[in-house]
Design an enzyme around this catalytic site. Structure first.
Site, PDB file in Angstrom:
ATOM      1  N   ASP A   1       0.792  -1.394  -0.175  1.00 45.90           N
ATOM      2  CA  ASP A   1      -0.189  -0.115  -0.189  1.00 45.90           C
ATOM      3  C   ASP A   1       0.922   1.229  -0.044  1.00 45.90           C
ATOM      4  O   ASP A   1       0.518   2.255  -0.900  1.00 45.90           O
ATOM      5  CB  ASP A   1      -1.150  -0.100   1.303  1.00 45.90           C
ATOM      6  CG  ASP A   1      -1.823   1.094   1.232  1.00 45.90           C
ATOM      7  OD1 ASP A   1      -2.688   1.144   0.299  1.00 45.90           O
ATOM      8  OD2 ASP A   1      -1.967   2.206   2.062  1.00 45.90           O
TER       9      ASP A   1
ATOM     10  N   LYS B   1       1.383   4.315  -2.865  1.00 43.79           N
ATOM     11  CA  LYS B   1       1.494   5.717  -2.553  1.00 43.79           C
ATOM     12  C   LYS B   1       2.707   6.360  -3.158  1.00 43.79           C
ATOM     13  O   LYS B   1       2.712   7.486  -3.726  1.00 43.79           O
ATOM     14  CB  LYS B   1       1.355   6.084  -1.046  1.00 43.79           C
ATOM     15  CG  LYS B   1      -0.095   5.650  -0.507  1.00 43.79           C
ATOM     16  CD  LYS B   1       0.073   5.812   0.973  1.00 43.79           C
ATOM     17  CE  LYS B   1      -1.622   5.413   1.600  1.00 43.79           C
ATOM     18  NZ  LYS B   1      -1.566   5.516   3.134  1.00 43.79           N
TER      19      LYS B   1
END
Length: 820
Positions: A681, A685
């Site tokens: 995750d 980003k």
């Protein structure tokens, strides 16, 4: 003298007629001299047309339609006049006699199977003759000395049945002579007139208004009042523009333009007799008689308002004649429009570029083929030689016009018009503006008409007030919080920013709900739960497109990869997007770039600030640095609120697996914490940030440096995963101890330097801004040419529904400001 006209909706029912009688009583009591013109009862004219059609088709159902017509008028007599009175008996008998004539006439049509225009005018006259006679008798009963006047006695026309042309000289002479001998209040039949020999004619659509204007001009009245079911002329059609409001004053020219472009309140020929005699017209509401309505006169309004109203023609076809053979050749326009005139084709709009390469003109759709044939025939020689192109026909178009005499005095009006259309993705197919600048007309796709009317109405009449229409998918923790924030903040936004946020579409995993006027945010859960429409993303997006509302924004509060596949189509429909969903922006670079290009092409906003730092201004700050000419040397960040919480709380007082379990139970991690601990995750980003700096990076280019012990990621279940963590407690204790011995702490840090990106555990000391990070805060550090010795640091909560929803809300407001 005043002339008052009441339309069909005003006299549709006996109780409405009583309301009119009360209005006229006030006029009479005030000592006003007036005459009244009435239309047929509401729906009667259509009924007469239908029964004539049935009779001409040999369908004996015309008899039932006639009986319904006769009974309706007898019922009105019974409602308006006292039982047993001579007035009622006389009125009823007279109507029966008149309707017997109509019955025989319809039988004649039934026998010959034909209803000519001449016959139809006579049939239709029974509507106004019946209503006006009944109301004249009712006025007498109310104490007003009224007298029935058949307009065929005073309005003289030619024999153009269905749309007769008035002989003004004979008409005005007859009006003055009749009224001189009849001092009572005359109750005049609207719509009908008479040709030479006493033949009944009609004045065309809206003819009762025309009757009132003719009577007013003949009597040189002080005022003509048109009483209808709306409160004057409105800034736009209220059926399409909910925020339309009454125009207090307008000129004859403005009213003429409004009526030409579809405003139904004023029938165009009505204005001419009044204009010639400089008689003011007042458009008033029968159902709100105290409201002043609209005054139409020769006075130009001194209020400085540039655009007086917005109107439209719902369905037109646009024909274009083009080619090099038109350039510099005299008489082209004469040939073109002469050919159309010979076929009696009416032209709605004309536009020609200064290059003389093409001429475009709009006509009614039903005239398009005839017009094309006429022009093709006229230019057959040039078309065969190839110097003129075949006539191009475009259908399913509308004309939208802004109208106002003061437009000529204010620069920038056209700019504001095209900006409003452009920001809502509405393409202008053709543009026309006369040198008088009384109106600017734009031909647009018909499907965009409602959106255009609302966008232009906001731009010119509500420039300090804008409605945003939100379609929200995902109403869980983030979506529900967003709805709560919108509901709480809407009053402030209306007052301070002139902005109203309307949620018009909602969807969760089971149901979807649409309400074009705005969903009640106090009860959205119940409304969505009880919706009969099961969720279907394709249907949801299609419905959003079909509603075609101005200032539309799509909000995706999910992590659903399927929803992201619709983004391109949504942007291509000129609908802006705000989303915390990282799927679209972290998928392939080609798709990321395509979404950016589509958004730029359509001039819409695509915002995903919350993809990286929840409510923190990370992407916007990065853009500001780049746009101002700074160069990014390095980006470092703790970009996961869950990982921040875990490592900030792993201080040795508890085993690592207990800290992770605590984070899971508090909702900081995903249900399967491996999604967070793997670094994937965070990798997405830093990938997004890399792309925002201009690096064409794919997900596999981000180096994920794992730190979990063997077997953790491969565990069969979440429980088994925690078992692996517990079995390797010493491994995590050693990681912490090694860092502590050097005076450092552990942080999961994403790094971008040049075109290299990585995510992994780092031990940082007091010299690092990450050293004092606490709670679930995120931190992003920008090292740039300008911020080299002391990097730019952004810090704050990196997770949580409140801050993420607030971030999305801020983007919605930003989009709203862009659309202003």
């Amino acid at each position: 003298m005043k002339v008052l006209k009441f339309g069909g909706s005003s006299v549709a029912k006996p109780d409405r007629i009583r309301g009119i009688i009360n209005i006229l009583k006030d006029y009479y009591a005030a000592g006003d001299h007036f005459t009244v013109v009435f239309s047929a009862f509401g729906g009667v004219t259509d009924g007469l047309i239908e029964m004539s059609r049935l009779a001409a088709a040999g369908d004996d159902r015309y008899g039932a339609a006639f009986q319904e017509f006769a009974d309706r008028h007898q019922d009105a007599i019974a409602e308006l006049l006292p039982e047993g009175s001579m007035l009622r008996l006389e009125t009823s008998a007279q109507l029966r006699k008149s309707h017997e004539v109509l019955k025989n006439l319809l039988y004649g049509i039934f026998l010959v199977r034909e209803a000519s225009s001449r016959t139809m005018d006579y049939v239709l006259s029974f509507g106004e003759r019946s209503s006006s006679y009944i109301i004249a008798q009712a006025l007498q009963h109310a104490g007003i000395p009224a007298e029935y006047l058949d307009a065929r006695k005073i309005i003289k026309t030619d024999r153009n049945f269905g749309n007769a042309k008035v002989n003004f000289e004979k008409t005005y002479t007859a009006i003055r002579a009749y009224y001189a001998e009849h001092p009572k209040v005359q109750v005049v039949t609207g719509f009908i007139a008479a040709a030479k020999g006493g033949l009944t004619t009609t004045l065309g659509r809206g003819g009762s208004d025309y009757t009132a204007s003719l009577v007013g001009a003949g009597l040189q009245a002080d005022a003509i009042e048109i009483w209808t079911d709306v409160s004057g002329v409105l800034t736009a059609d209220p059926r399409r523009v909910k925020k339309a409001f009454t125009i207090p004053k307008m000129t004859y020219a403005e009213a003429m333009e409004m009526s030409h472009f579809g405003a139904k309140v004023i029938y165009p020929p009505t204005l001419m007799p009044a204009l010639r005699q400089r008689i003011p017209l007042y458009i008033k509401n029968t159902f709100d008689p105290s409201f002043p309505g609209t005054k139409v006169s020769e006075e130009n309004n001194p209020d400085g308002v540039a655009v007086r109203g917005i109107s439209s023609i719902n369905n037109v076809a646009l024909l274009t004649l083009s080619g090099s053979g038109l350039f510099g050749v005299p008489g082209i326009s004469a040939r073109l429009f002469g050919a159309l005139a010979q076929q009696a084709v009416n032209i709605i709009l004309i536009t020609q570029g200064s290059s003389e390469h093409s001429i475009s003109f709009a006509v009614k759709p039903e005239d398009a083929d005839l017009a094309k044939e006429a022009v093709t025939t006229s230019f057959e020689y040039e078309i065969e030689r190839g110097v003129v192109n075949p006539v191009k026909v475009e259908r399913d178009l509308s004309v939208v016009a802004i109208i106002g005499e003061n437009m000529r005095y204010q620069p920038g009006i056209s700019g504001r018009l095209f900006q409003a259309l452009g920001k809502n993705g509405i393409n202008a197919v053709a543009i026309a503006q006369g040198s008088s600048e009384l109106n600017v007309s734009v031909v647009i796709p018909r499907e965009d008409e409602n959106k255009a009317l609302n966008a232009l109405h906001e731009a010119f009449f509500l420039s300090d007030y804008k409605s945003l229409h939100l379609f929200i998918v995902g109403v869980g923790l983030i979506g529900g919080t967003l709805l709560k924030q919108i509901n709480e903040q809407n009053a402030y936004l209306r007052k301070k920013l002139g902005m109203e946020v309307k949620v018009v579409g909602l969807a969760n995993t089971r149901k979807m709900l649409f309400e074009p006027d705005g969903i009640d945010l106090d009860n959205w859960k119940e409304a969505l739960q009880t919706s009969e429409t099961n969720v279907d993303l394709a249907v949801f997006v299609g419905r959003m497109r079909d509603l075609n509302l101005s200032n539309s924004i799509f909000v995706d509060n999910t992590a659903n990869d399927k929803i992201a596949t619709y983004y391109e189509g949504i942007l291509d429909e000129s609908i802006s997007i705000s989303t915390p969903n990282k799927v679209a922006t972290s998928s392939s670079y080609a798709q990321y770039q395509r979404l950016q290009n589509v958004a730029n092409k359509r001039g819409v906003q695509f915002h995903y600030e919350t993809n990286v730092g929840a409510g923190l201004p990370v992407i916007s700050t990065l853009h500001d640095l780049l746009d101002s000419g700074d160069r990014i040397r390095k980006i470092e960040g703790v970009l996961s609120g869950s990982l921040s919480y875990i490592f900030n709380n792993f201080d040795g007082s508890r085993p690592y697996h207990e800290v992770v379990m605590d984070a899971k139970e508090k909702g900081f991690t995903e249900p399967d914490p491996r999604i967070d601990l793997s670094g994937k995750d965070v990798g997405r980003k830093i990938l997004i940030l890399a792309r925002e700096t201009g690096v064409a990076m794919e997900a596999e280019h981000v180096q994920l440096v794992g730190f979990l012990p063997p077997g953790a990621m491969e565990a069969a279940s979440v429980d088994d995963f925690f078992g692996v963590l517990e079995a390797n407690a010493d491994y995590f204790t050693k990681l912490l101890a090694d860092a502590a011995s050097a005076g450092k702490v552990l942080r999961m840090i994403a790094t971008l330097e040049g075109d290299q990106a990585s995510v992994g555990i780092q031990a940082v000391g007091p010299e690092s801004p990450f050293f004092l990070l606490s709670g679930s805060d995120n931190m992003i550090v920008f090292t740039t040419d300008r911020y080299s010795e002391r990097p730019l640091v952004i810090r704050g909560p990196g997770a949580g529904a409140e801050v993420t929803a607030a971030g999305v809300f801020a983007e919605i407001i930003k989009i709203g400001k862009f659309l202003s």
